[in-house]
Design a protein around this motif. Sequence first.
Motif, PDB file in Angstrom:
ATOM      1  N   GLN A 139       2.710  -3.924   5.103  1.00  0.00           N
ATOM      2  CA  GLN A 139       1.488  -3.413   5.720  1.00  0.00           C
ATOM      3  C   GLN A 139       1.862  -2.400   6.781  1.00  0.00           C
ATOM      4  O   GLN A 139       2.934  -2.463   7.371  1.00  0.00           O
ATOM      5  CB  GLN A 139       0.655  -4.540   6.322  1.00  0.00           C
ATOM      6  N   TYR A 140       0.981  -1.432   6.971  1.00  0.00           N
ATOM      7  CA  TYR A 140       1.214  -0.428   7.999  1.00  0.00           C
ATOM      8  C   TYR A 140       1.202  -1.108   9.359  1.00  0.00           C
ATOM      9  O   TYR A 140       0.376  -1.974   9.620  1.00  0.00           O
ATOM     10  CB  TYR A 140       0.136   0.654   7.948  1.00  0.00           C
ATOM     11  N   ALA A 141       2.135  -0.704  10.225  1.00  0.00           N
ATOM     12  CA  ALA A 141       2.202  -1.262  11.578  1.00  0.00           C
ATOM     13  C   ALA A 141       1.387  -0.399  12.526  1.00  0.00           C
ATOM     14  O   ALA A 141       1.180   0.790  12.284  1.00  0.00           O
ATOM     15  CB  ALA A 141       3.655  -1.334  12.044  1.00  0.00           C
ATOM     16  N   ASP A 142       0.955  -0.997  13.613  1.00  0.00           N
ATOM     17  CA  ASP A 142       0.220  -0.253  14.639  1.00  0.00           C
ATOM     18  C   ASP A 142       1.156   0.709  15.340  1.00  0.00           C
ATOM     19  O   ASP A 142       2.270   0.355  15.694  1.00  0.00           O
ATOM     20  CB  ASP A 142      -0.376  -1.206  15.674  1.00  0.00           C
ATOM     21  N   ASP A 143       0.704   1.928  15.565  1.00  0.00           N
ATOM     22  CA  ASP A 143       1.506   2.927  16.260  1.00  0.00           C
ATOM     23  C   ASP A 143       1.678   2.580  17.733  1.00  0.00           C
ATOM     24  O   ASP A 143       2.640   3.006  18.366  1.00  0.00           O
ATOM     25  CB  ASP A 143       0.877   4.311  16.137  1.00  0.00           C
ATOM     26  N   GLU A 144       0.752   1.811  18.303  1.00  0.00           N
ATOM     27  CA  GLU A 144       0.838   1.448  19.721  1.00  0.00           C
ATOM     28  C   GLU A 144       2.132   0.716  20.036  1.00  0.00           C
ATOM     29  O   GLU A 144       2.727   0.901  21.078  1.00  0.00           O
ATOM     30  CB  GLU A 144      -0.372   0.595  20.124  1.00  0.00           C
ATOM     31  N   ASP A 145       2.567  -0.153  19.125  1.00  0.00           N
ATOM     32  CA  ASP A 145       3.798  -0.902  19.333  1.00  0.00           C
ATOM     33  C   ASP A 145       4.986   0.030  19.411  1.00  0.00           C
ATOM     34  O   ASP A 145       5.936  -0.211  20.140  1.00  0.00           O
ATOM     35  CB  ASP A 145       4.030  -1.915  18.205  1.00  0.00           C
ATOM     36  N   GLU A 146       4.962   1.102  18.653  1.00  0.00           N
ATOM     37  CA  GLU A 146       6.077   2.057  18.615  1.00  0.00           C
ATOM     38  C   GLU A 146       6.225   2.804  19.933  1.00  0.00           C
ATOM     39  O   GLU A 146       7.318   3.128  20.353  1.00  0.00           O
ATOM     40  CB  GLU A 146       5.878   3.075  17.493  1.00  0.00           C
ATOM     41  N   PRO A 172       0.808  -1.223   0.000  1.00  0.00           N
ATOM     42  CA  PRO A 172       0.000   0.000   0.000  1.00  0.00           C
ATOM     43  C   PRO A 172       0.844   1.278   0.000  1.00  0.00           C
ATOM     44  O   PRO A 172       0.328   2.343  -0.295  1.00  0.00           O
ATOM     45  CB  PRO A 172      -0.829  -0.118   1.279  1.00  0.00           C
ATOM     46  N   LEU A 173       2.132   1.177   0.312  1.00  0.00           N
ATOM     47  CA  LEU A 173       2.995   2.354   0.273  1.00  0.00           C
ATOM     48  C   LEU A 173       3.261   2.802  -1.166  1.00  0.00           C
ATOM     49  O   LEU A 173       3.514   3.974  -1.417  1.00  0.00           O
ATOM     50  CB  LEU A 173       4.337   2.068   0.955  1.00  0.00           C
ATOM     51  N   LEU A 174       3.207   1.872  -2.105  1.00  0.00           N
ATOM     52  CA  LEU A 174       3.489   2.181  -3.504  1.00  0.00           C
ATOM     53  C   LEU A 174       2.254   2.137  -4.396  1.00  0.00           C
ATOM     54  O   LEU A 174       2.204   2.828  -5.413  1.00  0.00           O
ATOM     55  CB  LEU A 174       4.525   1.191  -4.062  1.00  0.00           C
ATOM     56  N   ALA A 175       1.292   1.307  -4.050  1.00  0.00           N
ATOM     57  CA  ALA A 175       0.121   1.111  -4.914  1.00  0.00           C
ATOM     58  C   ALA A 175      -0.739   2.370  -4.981  1.00  0.00           C
ATOM     59  O   ALA A 175      -0.810   3.139  -4.013  1.00  0.00           O
ATOM     60  CB  ALA A 175      -0.705  -0.059  -4.399  1.00  0.00           C
ATOM     61  N   PRO A 176      -1.384   2.598  -6.115  1.00  0.00           N
ATOM     62  CA  PRO A 176      -2.261   3.761  -6.257  1.00  0.00           C
ATOM     63  C   PRO A 176      -3.368   3.756  -5.198  1.00  0.00           C
ATOM     64  O   PRO A 176      -3.999   2.735  -4.970  1.00  0.00           O
ATOM     65  CB  PRO A 176      -2.853   3.607  -7.661  1.00  0.00           C
ATOM     66  N   GLY A 177      -3.549   4.902  -4.563  1.00  0.00           N
ATOM     67  CA  GLY A 177      -4.598   5.040  -3.552  1.00  0.00           C
ATOM     68  C   GLY A 177      -4.331   4.239  -2.287  1.00  0.00           C
ATOM     69  O   GLY A 177      -5.244   4.018  -1.507  1.00  0.00           O
TER      70      GLY A 177
END
Length: 180
Positions: free
Chosen positions: A170-177, A76-81
């Motif tokens: 895939q985007y990671a959860d910010d909570e883990d960070e 999803p970082l590269l794909a359109p939309g």
Amino acid sequence: MPTVLGLTNEKRQSPPGSGPHISSSTTMGSNARLDTISKRNHASAREMETLLWRALCDEPETLREYLAHDCIMINPLLAPGGSSEPLSKETQPSVVDVLQRAADRKKFTGYRFHGEPLVVEVDLMAVALVYKISLFRYGRKGVREVVASCSSTWRQTAGADWLLVAFHVQYADDEDEDEE
């Protein structure tokens, strides 16, 4: 006494890298001796993953030279939309189309692995990795960090080149960070 293959049957062990010649199995910027196929595969996997992200940050279109003809991808970082639809050479858009479009869009300027990628050998000539990564991009509000979890699978050709056959981001959860 040395044998035809350059091996010795002497009991004395010398430290890696010392002796009459330097082994070609000590490579890839590491002081560790890469004296087995498994160790070389693991080191190659980490090196190829670094090259993959460097290409994505510098010129995404150059990633094509690392792709197998049958590469599949969800990114999803590269794909359109920001699409999470699976991509292949037969889909619309194809993997190559997405990489060409990504070259025209705002690129990531850097990346950082969170620890060492975990590597597993799938076969004698194939490896898979999983890891977490931070990608950085400059924008109007300064540096933006995107954290993602990734998985990739590489296949080695008869010519010893490594080709990417599967790539999932895939985007990671910010909570883990927040906990780190």
